[in-house]
Design an enzyme around this catalytic site. Structure first.
Site, mmCIF file in Angstrom:
data_model
loop_
_atom_site.group_PDB
_atom_site.id
_atom_site.type_symbol
_atom_site.label_atom_id
_atom_site.label_comp_id
_atom_site.label_asym_id
_atom_site.label_seq_id
_atom_site.Cartn_x
_atom_site.Cartn_y
_atom_site.Cartn_z
ATOM 1 N N LEU A 1 0.884 -1.169 0.000
ATOM 2 C CA LEU A 1 0.000 0.000 0.000
ATOM 3 C C LEU A 1 0.913 1.208 0.000
ATOM 4 O O LEU A 1 1.530 1.513 1.025
ATOM 5 C CB LEU A 1 -0.865 0.019 1.266
ATOM 6 C CG LEU A 1 -2.235 -0.654 1.221
ATOM 7 C CD1 LEU A 1 -2.110 -2.120 0.849
ATOM 8 C CD2 LEU A 1 -2.942 -0.521 2.552
ATOM 9 N N CYS B 1 12.694 11.858 2.141
ATOM 10 C CA CYS B 1 11.941 10.699 2.632
ATOM 11 C C CYS B 1 12.468 9.447 1.922
ATOM 12 O O CYS B 1 13.432 9.514 1.171
ATOM 13 C CB CYS B 1 10.443 10.890 2.388
ATOM 14 S SG CYS B 1 10.045 11.101 0.649
ATOM 15 N N ARG C 1 -4.579 9.912 6.809
ATOM 16 C CA ARG C 1 -4.991 8.977 5.753
ATOM 17 C C ARG C 1 -6.177 8.113 6.182
ATOM 18 O O ARG C 1 -6.275 7.726 7.342
ATOM 19 C CB ARG C 1 -3.815 8.033 5.396
ATOM 20 C CG ARG C 1 -2.733 8.717 4.619
ATOM 21 C CD ARG C 1 -1.572 7.787 4.364
ATOM 22 N NE ARG C 1 -0.765 7.568 5.562
ATOM 23 C CZ ARG C 1 0.374 6.885 5.567
ATOM 24 N NH1 ARG C 1 0.813 6.329 4.458
ATOM 25 N NH2 ARG C 1 1.060 6.743 6.680
ATOM 26 N N ASP D 1 -1.266 11.866 10.996
ATOM 27 C CA ASP D 1 -1.598 11.025 9.850
ATOM 28 C C ASP D 1 -3.096 11.150 9.575
ATOM 29 O O ASP D 1 -3.906 10.729 10.391
ATOM 30 C CB ASP D 1 -1.211 9.570 10.148
ATOM 31 C CG ASP D 1 -1.095 8.715 8.899
ATOM 32 O OD1 ASP D 1 -1.731 9.073 7.877
ATOM 33 O OD2 ASP D 1 -0.383 7.700 8.942
HETATM 34 N N1 LIG Z 1 2.635 15.433 6.086
HETATM 35 C C1 LIG Z 1 3.783 14.873 5.706
HETATM 36 N N2 LIG Z 1 3.732 13.821 4.873
HETATM 37 C C2 LIG Z 1 4.886 13.256 4.516
HETATM 38 C C3 LIG Z 1 6.136 13.725 4.949
HETATM 39 N N3 LIG Z 1 7.100 12.944 4.393
HETATM 40 C C4 LIG Z 1 6.457 12.023 3.646
HETATM 41 N N4 LIG Z 1 5.137 12.203 3.704
HETATM 42 C C5 LIG Z 1 4.059 11.411 3.123
HETATM 43 O O1 LIG Z 1 4.004 10.180 3.838
HETATM 44 C C6 LIG Z 1 3.485 9.171 3.013
HETATM 45 C C7 LIG Z 1 4.462 8.018 2.996
HETATM 46 O O2 LIG Z 1 3.958 7.053 3.725
HETATM 47 P P1 LIG Z 1 4.123 5.511 3.248
HETATM 48 O O3 LIG Z 1 5.543 5.273 2.823
HETATM 49 O O4 LIG Z 1 3.035 5.073 2.368
HETATM 50 O O5 LIG Z 1 3.791 4.756 4.500
HETATM 51 P P2 LIG Z 1 4.396 4.682 5.856
HETATM 52 O O6 LIG Z 1 3.325 5.037 6.829
HETATM 53 O O7 LIG Z 1 5.663 5.470 5.951
HETATM 54 O O8 LIG Z 1 4.693 3.112 5.986
HETATM 55 P P3 LIG Z 1 5.588 2.131 5.119
HETATM 56 O O9 LIG Z 1 4.613 1.174 4.544
HETATM 57 O O10 LIG Z 1 6.498 1.505 6.092
HETATM 58 O O11 LIG Z 1 6.316 2.934 4.087
HETATM 59 C C8 LIG Z 1 3.301 9.795 1.638
HETATM 60 O O12 LIG Z 1 1.941 10.183 1.486
HETATM 61 C C9 LIG Z 1 4.195 11.020 1.696
HETATM 62 O O13 LIG Z 1 3.753 12.051 0.835
HETATM 63 C C10 LIG Z 1 6.146 14.838 5.828
HETATM 64 O O14 LIG Z 1 7.176 15.300 6.308
HETATM 65 N N5 LIG Z 1 4.952 15.382 6.159
HETATM 66 ZN ZN LIG Z 2 7.945 10.667 0.448
#
Ligand SMILES: Nc1nc2c(ncn2[C@@H]2O[C@H](COP(=O)(O)OP(=O)(O)OP(=O)(O)O)[C@@H](O)[C@H]2O)c(=O)[nH]1
Ligand SMILES: [Zn+2]
Length: 359
Positions: free
Chosen positions: A215, A230, A293, A291
């Site tokens: 996902l 990231c 989502r 979060d």
């Molecule tokens: N609000 C915010 N969103 C971020 C930031 N850095 C990354 N994101 C968002 O975080 C999300 C990434 O999450 P995922 O990699 O899907 O999931 P996760 O919760 O990290 O879990 P994994 O499955 O382990 O990767 C994406 O929607 C990015 O756009 C940040 O500093 N702030």
């Molecule tokens: Zn990212």
């Protein structure tokens, strides 16, 4: 002849209109008696028009109110009295933390206590679902409300926003990818008018066996630009590689940019991170949860694709729990540890310390 009421919008369609209205700066009417506008898109003319109707109230989430040192009497939100004559700059400075550090003293702010916070609550939920800053201006309509404005019932807004999204398949076609030649992209459209989401099917996963699944939440900066802030880009590529070498898998690409706050707000968060706040603190200062989502979408998509058992590529235990509580059995969590670099080490450490990610 068809009756006009059958041609008119349903509650869900009016909710969608309301989102679009708020994004272009139009107020909407809640529960027949309150006119509400998003502070982010408010113009001086609309502010003046609302002020001419009566005293104004500013609705903020408790996260934002706490940063501003305003009292919170309504649990998850605060209703701030707007002083007579307050201008748009005053409102925007309370809604947007960009200049908090330069101008820390915004008060004293007076919060309303007692009375009903339902209007403010559903207005804030609406602005969040429109991916605007969660700050709303509210005025009681003294008499008849203009019939050109979109009208919704406050309780109905909350009910509709809490409902599980129904997603319908729209189209699909073969997409050979450098990392997985045998790919097929499916596009799904939610019936609530929200974002479309995608499923990348690699090979032909056997539905009788657990399917290797990822996902993935949209990250324009990481996935497309290769941002080093990231680990999203490397995770996306590693997941496809993994599925390719396993022979099959499904990668859901969920358009929940910035953990659900949208790209504009994510860039606001990044700019706060440049001022020294971490990823969680930045979301909170903007007034968001860390979060936002809706993880149910992933489960709904998998069910729609006939997948009920998965081996999930993730480091986030919340994704596992969510799938399990929505009818998808996670027989194995497959860690996805790639893309660590000196520029995202602190970000990954914060996710582990504050958001429960497994290192
Ligand atoms: N609000 C915010 N969103 C971020 C930031 N850095 C990354 N994101 C968002 O975080 C999300 C990434 O999450 P995922 O990699 O899907 O999931 P996760 O919760 O990290 O879990 P994994 O499955 O382990 O990767 C994406 O929607 C990015 O756009 C940040 O500093 N702030
Ligand atoms: Zn990212």
């Amino acid at each position: 002849m068809m009756t006009p009421s059958l041609l008119g919008p349903t509650a869900l369609e009016r909710l969608n209109r309301a989102r679009a209205d708020l994004r272009i700066g139009l107020p909407v009417v809640l529960s027949h008696h309150a006119i509400v506008a998003a502070v982010e898109t408010l113009t001086p003319e609309r502010l003046a028009a609302m002020a001419s109707l009566g005293p104004l109230t500013l609705g903020l989430t408790s996260w934002r109110a706490e940063t501003l040192k305003a009292r919170v009497y309504d649990g998850d939100l605060a209703r701030i009295e707007v002083p007579a004559g307050a201008d748009l700059g005053w409102l925007k400075a309370l809604a947007d933390p960009a200049d908090d550090l330069m101008t820390p003293m915004k008060g004293p702010l007076s919060s309303q206590r007692g009375g009903d916070a339902a209007i403010a609550r559903s207005a804030i939920a609406l602005t969040k679902s429109a991916q605007l800053l969660p700050a709303v201006l509210i005025v009681e309509a003294p008499g008849d409300v203009p019939d050109s404005l979109t009208c919704l019932d406050a309780a109905e807004v909350e009910r509709l926003l809490a409902m599980e999204t129904v997603l319908d398949p729209v189209s699909a076609a073969r997409v050979p990818m450098s990392l997985a030649h045998n790919g097929r992209l499916h596009v799904f459209r939610p019936e609530d008018g929200g974002e479309e989401h995608y499923a990348v099917e690699v090979g032909s996963p056997d539905r009788g066996e657990p399917v290797l699944t990822r996902l993935h939440s949209a990250c324009f900066t990481g996935d497309v630009l290769g941002s080093l802030k990231c680990d999203c880009g490397p995770q996306l590529h590693a997941a496809l590689e993994h599925m390719n070498s396993a022979g099959a898998g499904v990668l859901l690409y969920l358009n929940q940019e910035g953990r659900g706050i949208g790209l504009a707000n994510k860039m606001r968060a990044y700019s706060l991170q440049d001022q020294g706040f971490d990823t969680v603190e930045a979301n909170h200062r903007l007034g968001f949860e860390d979060d936002e989502r809706d993880f149910r979408i992933g489960a709904a998509l998998l069910r729609r694709m006939g997948i009920s058992r998965v081996r999930l590529l993730t480091n986030n235990p919340k994704k596992v729990k969510m799938l399990e509580s929505h009818g998808i059995e996670v027989v194995e969590r497959v860690p996805l540890k790639v893309g660590k670099n000196p520029l995202n080490a602190a970000y990954l450490a914060t996710k582990a310390a504050k958001s429960g990610h497994l290192l």
